[in-house]
Design a protein around this motif. Structure first.
Motif, PDB file in Angstrom:
ATOM      1  N   SER A  43     -42.959  -9.183  -5.252  1.00 58.57           N
ATOM      2  CA  SER A  43     -44.215  -8.481  -4.985  1.00 58.57           C
ATOM      3  C   SER A  43     -45.217  -9.340  -4.233  1.00 58.57           C
ATOM      4  CB  SER A  43     -44.822  -8.002  -6.311  1.00 58.57           C
ATOM      5  OG  SER A  43     -43.929  -7.153  -6.967  1.00 58.57           O
ATOM      6  N   VAL A  75     -40.616 -11.702 -16.118  1.00 58.27           N
ATOM      7  CA  VAL A  75     -41.804 -10.905 -16.426  1.00 58.27           C
ATOM      8  C   VAL A  75     -41.835 -10.566 -17.916  1.00 58.27           C
ATOM      9  CG1 VAL A  75     -42.950  -8.713 -16.008  1.00 58.27           C
ATOM     10  CG2 VAL A  75     -41.991  -9.971 -14.094  1.00 58.27           C
ATOM     11  N   ILE A  87     -51.182 -10.069 -16.921  1.00 56.76           N
ATOM     12  CA  ILE A  87     -52.524 -10.502 -16.555  1.00 56.76           C
ATOM     13  C   ILE A  87     -52.554 -10.936 -15.097  1.00 56.76           C
ATOM     14  CG2 ILE A  87     -52.093 -12.908 -17.278  1.00 56.76           C
ATOM     15  CD1 ILE A  87     -54.976 -12.972 -18.363  1.00 56.76           C
ATOM     16  N   GLY A 120     -43.955  -3.266 -22.596  1.00 58.00           N
ATOM     17  CA  GLY A 120     -44.560  -2.596 -21.452  1.00 58.00           C
ATOM     18  C   GLY A 120     -43.597  -1.729 -20.652  1.00 58.00           C
ATOM     19  N   ASN A 136     -42.624 -13.604 -20.047  1.00 56.92           N
ATOM     20  CA  ASN A 136     -44.059 -13.888 -20.000  1.00 56.92           C
ATOM     21  C   ASN A 136     -44.857 -12.925 -20.874  1.00 56.92           C
ATOM     22  OD1 ASN A 136     -43.993 -16.156 -18.396  1.00 56.92           O
ATOM     23  ND2 ASN A 136     -44.196 -15.009 -16.475  1.00 56.92           N
ATOM     24  N   ARG A 137     -44.514 -11.639 -20.809  1.00 58.59           N
ATOM     25  CA  ARG A 137     -45.229 -10.673 -21.670  1.00 58.59           C
ATOM     26  C   ARG A 137     -45.060 -11.039 -23.140  1.00 58.59           C
ATOM     27  NH1 ARG A 137     -43.768  -4.875 -18.703  1.00 58.59           N
ATOM     28  NH2 ARG A 137     -44.845  -5.390 -16.766  1.00 58.59           N
ATOM     29  N   LEU A 185     -44.373   2.601 -11.501  1.00 60.85           N
ATOM     30  CA  LEU A 185     -43.690   3.150 -10.332  1.00 60.85           C
ATOM     31  C   LEU A 185     -42.369   2.461 -10.052  1.00 60.85           C
ATOM     32  CD1 LEU A 185     -46.437   3.708  -7.631  1.00 60.85           C
ATOM     33  CD2 LEU A 185     -45.263   5.388  -9.053  1.00 60.85           C
ATOM     34  N   LEU A 219     -52.121  -7.635 -22.929  1.00 62.06           N
ATOM     35  CA  LEU A 219     -51.312  -8.624 -22.204  1.00 62.06           C
ATOM     36  C   LEU A 219     -49.824  -8.294 -22.341  1.00 62.06           C
ATOM     37  CD1 LEU A 219     -53.207 -11.857 -23.343  1.00 62.06           C
ATOM     38  CD2 LEU A 219     -53.101 -10.967 -21.001  1.00 62.06           C
ATOM     39  N   SER A 220     -49.430  -7.824 -23.524  1.00 59.39           N
ATOM     40  CA  SER A 220     -48.010  -7.572 -23.763  1.00 59.39           C
ATOM     41  C   SER A 220     -47.498  -6.390 -22.960  1.00 59.39           C
ATOM     42  CB  SER A 220     -47.770  -7.317 -25.252  1.00 59.39           C
ATOM     43  OG  SER A 220     -48.168  -5.998 -25.598  1.00 59.39           O
ATOM     44  N   GLN A 221     -48.387  -5.467 -22.576  1.00 60.59           N
ATOM     45  CA  GLN A 221     -47.935  -4.273 -21.880  1.00 60.59           C
ATOM     46  C   GLN A 221     -47.771  -4.491 -20.382  1.00 60.59           C
ATOM     47  OE1 GLN A 221     -46.952  -1.281 -23.495  1.00 60.59           O
ATOM     48  NE2 GLN A 221     -47.000  -2.890 -25.037  1.00 60.59           N
ATOM     49  N   ASP A 222     -48.782  -5.020 -19.738  1.00 59.82           N
ATOM     50  CA  ASP A 222     -48.731  -5.123 -18.285  1.00 59.82           C
ATOM     51  C   ASP A 222     -49.131  -6.499 -17.750  1.00 59.82           C
ATOM     52  OD1 ASP A 222     -47.808  -2.525 -17.753  1.00 59.82           O
ATOM     53  OD2 ASP A 222     -49.806  -1.705 -18.046  1.00 59.82           O
ATOM     54  N   THR A 230     -48.710   0.160  -8.465  1.00 55.75           N
ATOM     55  CA  THR A 230     -47.648  -0.048  -9.457  1.00 55.75           C
ATOM     56  C   THR A 230     -47.682   0.921 -10.633  1.00 55.75           C
ATOM     57  OG1 THR A 230     -49.003  -1.543 -10.803  1.00 55.75           O
ATOM     58  CG2 THR A 230     -47.741  -2.549  -9.004  1.00 55.75           C
ATOM     59  N   LYS A 231     -48.759   1.666 -10.780  1.00 47.66           N
ATOM     60  CA  LYS A 231     -49.008   2.458 -11.994  1.00 47.66           C
ATOM     61  C   LYS A 231     -48.979   1.592 -13.257  1.00 47.66           C
ATOM     62  CE  LYS A 231     -49.408   6.883 -10.557  1.00 47.66           C
ATOM     63  NZ  LYS A 231     -50.051   6.405  -9.292  1.00 47.66           N
ATOM     64  N   ARG A 232     -49.326   0.325 -13.115  1.00 45.54           N
ATOM     65  CA  ARG A 232     -49.504  -0.542 -14.278  1.00 45.54           C
ATOM     66  C   ARG A 232     -50.959  -0.992 -14.321  1.00 45.54           C
ATOM     67  NH1 ARG A 232     -44.304  -4.361 -12.846  1.00 45.54           N
ATOM     68  NH2 ARG A 232     -42.979  -2.582 -12.371  1.00 45.54           N
ATOM     69  N   ARG A 250     -49.166 -13.310 -14.467  1.00 43.20           N
ATOM     70  CA  ARG A 250     -48.082 -13.538 -15.422  1.00 43.20           C
ATOM     71  C   ARG A 250     -47.776 -12.218 -16.121  1.00 43.20           C
ATOM     72  NH1 ARG A 250     -48.185 -17.752 -13.215  1.00 43.20           N
ATOM     73  NH2 ARG A 250     -47.925 -19.863 -14.052  1.00 43.20           N
ATOM     74  N   GLY A 251     -46.491 -11.855 -16.185  1.00 42.15           N
ATOM     75  CA  GLY A 251     -46.085 -10.669 -16.947  1.00 42.15           C
ATOM     76  C   GLY A 251     -46.476  -9.359 -16.286  1.00 42.15           C
ATOM     77  N   PHE A 252     -46.885  -9.415 -15.003  1.00 43.38           N
ATOM     78  CA  PHE A 252     -47.323  -8.190 -14.312  1.00 43.38           C
ATOM     79  C   PHE A 252     -46.193  -7.695 -13.396  1.00 43.38           C
ATOM     80  CE2 PHE A 252     -49.963  -6.832 -10.400  1.00 43.38           C
ATOM     81  CZ  PHE A 252     -49.832  -5.489 -10.709  1.00 43.38           C
ATOM     82  N   VAL A 253     -45.912  -8.483 -12.359  1.00 45.95           N
ATOM     83  CA  VAL A 253     -44.808  -8.140 -11.456  1.00 45.95           C
ATOM     84  C   VAL A 253     -44.037  -9.421 -11.166  1.00 45.95           C
ATOM     85  CG1 VAL A 253     -45.932  -6.204 -10.283  1.00 45.95           C
ATOM     86  CG2 VAL A 253     -46.341  -8.536  -9.479  1.00 45.95           C
ATOM     87  N   ASP A 254     -42.874  -9.278 -10.572  1.00 49.04           N
ATOM     88  CA  ASP A 254     -42.141 -10.446 -10.110  1.00 49.04           C
ATOM     89  C   ASP A 254     -42.896 -11.014  -8.901  1.00 49.04           C
ATOM     90  OD1 ASP A 254     -40.339 -12.024  -8.502  1.00 49.04           O
ATOM     91  OD2 ASP A 254     -38.774 -11.344  -9.863  1.00 49.04           O
ATOM     92  N   SER A 304     -48.013 -12.037 -25.640  1.00 45.02           N
ATOM     93  CA  SER A 304     -48.267 -11.183 -26.806  1.00 45.02           C
ATOM     94  C   SER A 304     -48.400 -11.996 -28.082  1.00 45.02           C
ATOM     95  CB  SER A 304     -47.150 -10.157 -26.971  1.00 45.02           C
ATOM     96  OG  SER A 304     -45.992 -10.776 -27.511  1.00 45.02           O
TER      97      SER A 304
END
Lengths: 551, 551
Positions: free
Chosen positions: B495, A452, B464, A46, A455-456, A443, B459-462, B538-540, B487-491, A460
């Protein structure tokens, strides 16, 4: 008083390919060389881009006199939009490099606040007390330079990215005489490009590629599509020349290819005969044997023009039998399968495809072993630091330098963050500054860290299961039937029975007077029970997240 | 009555590299050739293995007389444990191939119920009304064969995987005379290996590699570590010979390497001098200059012995200065960066590493252009089907056959699932059977489909975000404050404010008498609101899952 030591601190590009950045420090002056990005590796899920950690630069910001850019490739300029907002210092570069940087800074709305000094490719300028001379080098982009920094204790030569093409397309070979003169006068330190040190012999000249492209276009009876790196301006020139020679019209597809073509033409780096280039809207009106189309997509990028053409998803162009496609590039490591798929899908639709494994339609832009030796022979540096390469490349290049007469203890294999301190007598690595990968994701710059990404990675592989358990906040008892939401784990229809069984398991687990059980223990019990159950049932390990809702 | 047509149906390996499987059908008899797996590509997240779709075989199960295996590589035998439980037919193969299959079927607890017929590499057997002859071919594994199926309308030759090494390590070159005789008598159809059709000239002999390995081991002053494919038995023999010649002891690390060594020694495919091989426990007691260690890990597999050694995570062996490492393999496409990293980390610890880019320490096992031409020239088939290759390889091989005299309309570029029907007059592709990738993931075969993989990809990109919203089931009103689990989105610490703001957004959205709003609409509202908010912030684009808990 003893003279200060020269301090060399690589911040990117040593021990890796990409995100090149080097700090050269003498006394009160720091010169930064290049400011590049790296494309994310497969496991950086990501992530959009990777840039250098510049903590060291920020700590010493009052010393930084400017950023000198050797050429306009992404791995040398790509981090500027992220780093200039943190440290706004002037940039020094050649004209074409400035053109490429400007496109980038304009997009980032940073152009007006940045001072870019255009220097001729053999020009000289001062940064603090240090004098910097450019000298022209050949690379896969015109207007590339190496640089000489004159310090009070001796000259420092940085090669940039280079090769020694004696017959380059733009007629400007690497200035070997300059290097020879420098060597005769004595050079303290050479930092030289290690990217292709594994390859024996000499890198072939661009001319070889030009001849092959000319031959293929000359022999083609239908349309010819050519893809290459958008910034490979000399390759564009070769295609322009061949198109003109065989009376074909030239079209462009893909934003970056089109933009760089315009910019390079405006700045005078491309010689384009009047009337040769047509708008893609007119493509249908020109007979196939009169068409050359240059497109983006040499790396199989899914949204590029060529890949969309190959997938019949591009408005103006579909592949037809008789088309010839030239893929004038090598796949960057990691892109091999994307490129293969594109080639296969072009073949499937009846195109004839020329690519690097079967035709000499690309040469890369870096010096091979014999060229590296020649430079070492001419420059005769006292100290040597191999730059731009993974660890094995740096090791081999240092070994090469030793065989060329550099004293064994004076060839330093450094990695990002190492501090090398030199005087005229001796040098040694004295410590380490913070360095590493800063991730750009959407951003944010730098907030995506290990957790993070970990977790991704987990998500995956086996997906996620969220178990929603409602608990009565007075009694601590389960309320209703737990809910299970899963994604990327199993097919929820086919595995309905198994997922239902896991809901029953939670009920069985919590079906008691829950008052005495702390919520944390309950959470852990549910998690462990489900982990175990799902693994037994499927041999997969989804991420299991119990959510306790108190009602 | 007209004779039946010969029916050729590839079920795997045509249009891709891997999972080879071919159905040859005449009258009431079907012979299956090979039964291989493919390793998952990058985007097949979490998938362990890929096997062929055998719906066609199952529909015609009463015709299937047996599975003939050309050699023991995973892409030819690896699907057996998954396919034999669905169709239990006898297997026909040579002795070493049987050894390799047995190891596999034992693990899967299928050995006792499977009938494996061992046939000499020049043997003959009958399957239904069809006669099958083996002929020996050279490949990167001993005891490999091609086969000739005698049908009432003519002979069908299937090359297996092969090259024409005139000086192979086991002394058994490809039987060209046999092919010449067949050609003289007339061959109806040739199916030939296309894997390396892109390479001009001849594939070098194994002997070249043996000489280089001998030279490197002879010159080494410390320990020598050699990694290669576990099944590359001829390479093992070369290492055994060199170790013996220079008075070194030989050790093995890695399960598959050790097992295959034992099996091949037991079956007589390796000649090992008495006392040469020692247990790895004894390694510490042998001086470095007397050690050769063979390990798994030639593809940089994270859990392999070599990678663990390189990461200082292997009990018996750490790299020390003076070690020499030979990586006697090429990276399989997709593994390049894993292999690079392993090499770099060996260099970092002071080893000298020989690998394919800088030393001739590996040759592959497939014929290059001139060898393919020679086979076409000898066999002179009426019809030609290129097998084992991606689409571009098949296209080029068909083109090669046409230049060698096969009538243009008689060289067929087929892909998995295509049906080719032939008689002595003409042939054509008449239709398609189901074909494609069946995914093995943990215990399940085939249940992971497009949706599950698409979810893993997202899920692997941005990551959940799960939003838990408690709703009063009488009033439809929000109960308490919604929960957000990500999970796997932001800290989640950095955040926190943003995530809290999104909880407030939900409250604002649902803060009304909810009775009239259907639950589905509420779900969609929450989802859309959060999608939009997170993207702006976040542009995610995390996967957003609202969970409505009615209490």
């Amino acid at each position: 008083m003893a003279k200060p030591k020269l301090k060399i601190v690589p911040l990117g590009g040593l021990g890796e390919i990409g995100k090149n950045m080097m700090s050269v420090e003498y006394g009160e002056d720091i010169i930064l060389i290049d400011c590049g990005l790296m494309f994310p590796e497969e496991e950086m899920l990501g992530i959009d881009l990777v840039i250098p950690d510049i903590s060291y630069v920020l700590e010493n910001r009052e010393k930084v006199r400017g950023i000198v850019i050797t050429h306009g490739h992404e791995d040398h300029i790509g981090a500027l939009p992220y780093i200039l907002p943190q440290i706004n210092v002037p940039i020094y570069c050649t004209k074409l490099t400035q053109g490429l940087i400007s496109v980038k800074l304009k997009e980032a709305k940073l152009l007006h606040q940045t001072k870019i000094n255009v220097i001729p490719s053999d020009g000289t300028f001062k940064l603090g007390k240090l004098k910097v001379d450019f000298y022209p080098v050949c690379h896969s982009l015109p207007d590339s330079v190496g640089l000489v920094i004159q310090t009070p204790i001796g000259a420092v030569v940085h090669s940039g990215d280079f090769k020694l093409d004696y017959t380059p397309v733009d007629g400007k070979p690497t200035n070997l005489s300059r290097l020879a003169m420098l060597g005769a006068r004595g050079v303290l330190l050479l930092m030289s490009d290690s990217t292709h040190v594994e390859l024996p012999g000499y890198t072939p000249s661009e001319t070889v590629v030009g001849e092959n492209i000319d031959r293929i276009i000359g022999a083609a009876t239908g349309r010819v599509l050519v893809t290459t790196f958008a910034s490979l301006i000399s390759r564009q020139q070769q295609v322009i020349d061949a198109a003109a020679k065989y009376g074909r019209k030239l079209f462009f597809a893909g934003r970056s290819m089109t933009e760089i073509h315009k910019m390079a033409t405006d700045l005078g780096y491309l010689k384009v005969p009047e009337g040769l280039v047509c708008n893609i809207e007119q493509l249908q009106r020109v007979p196939p044997e009169k068409v050359v189309l240059m497109t983006t997509g040499s790396q199989g990028e899914p949204t590029s023009a060529l890949v969309r053409i190959a997938n019949r998803d591009f408005r103006h162009v579909h592949i037809m039998k008789g088309d010839t496609v030239i893929i004038s590039a090598s796949p960057i490591p990691g892109n091999e399968s994307l490129v293969s798929r594109t080639i296969d899908s072009l073949f499937r639709q009846g195109a004839k495809v020329f690519y690097d494994r079967i035709a000499k339609v690309h040469v890369h832009g870096h010096a091979s072993q014999e060229e590296l030796k020649l430079v070492l022979n001419l420059v005769k540096p006292k100290y040597f630091v191999p730059v731009h390469g993974e660890y094995r490349h740096l090791t081999m290049h240092a070994e090469l330098a030793r065989t060329m007469g550099v004293a064994p203890e004076n060839a330093f294999v450094m990695e990002d963050g190492d501090i090398l301190e030199l005087n005229t007598k001796s040098g040694r690595i004295t410590g380490k500054v913070p360095s590493g990968n800063v991730y750009v994701d959407g951003l944010s710059v730098g907030d995506v860290g290990g957790v993070v990404l970990r977790n991704r990675r987990m998500l995956s592989q086996d997906g996620i299961v969220v178990a929603i358990v409602a608990i009565n906040k007075q009694t601590g008892m389960l309320v209703g039937r737990p809910d299970i939401v899963s994604r990327g784990f199993v097919d929820p229809d086919e595995s309905k029975a198994m997922l239902d069984a896991s809901r029953d398991l939670i009920i069985k687990l919590l079906d008691h007077d829950g008052k005495d059980i702390p919520e944390g223990a309950m959470y852990n019990d549910v998690k462990e029970t489900l982990n175990k159950f799902y693994y037994e049932q499927t041999k997969r390990r989804p991420m299991v997240i119990p959510v306790m809702v108190k009602v």
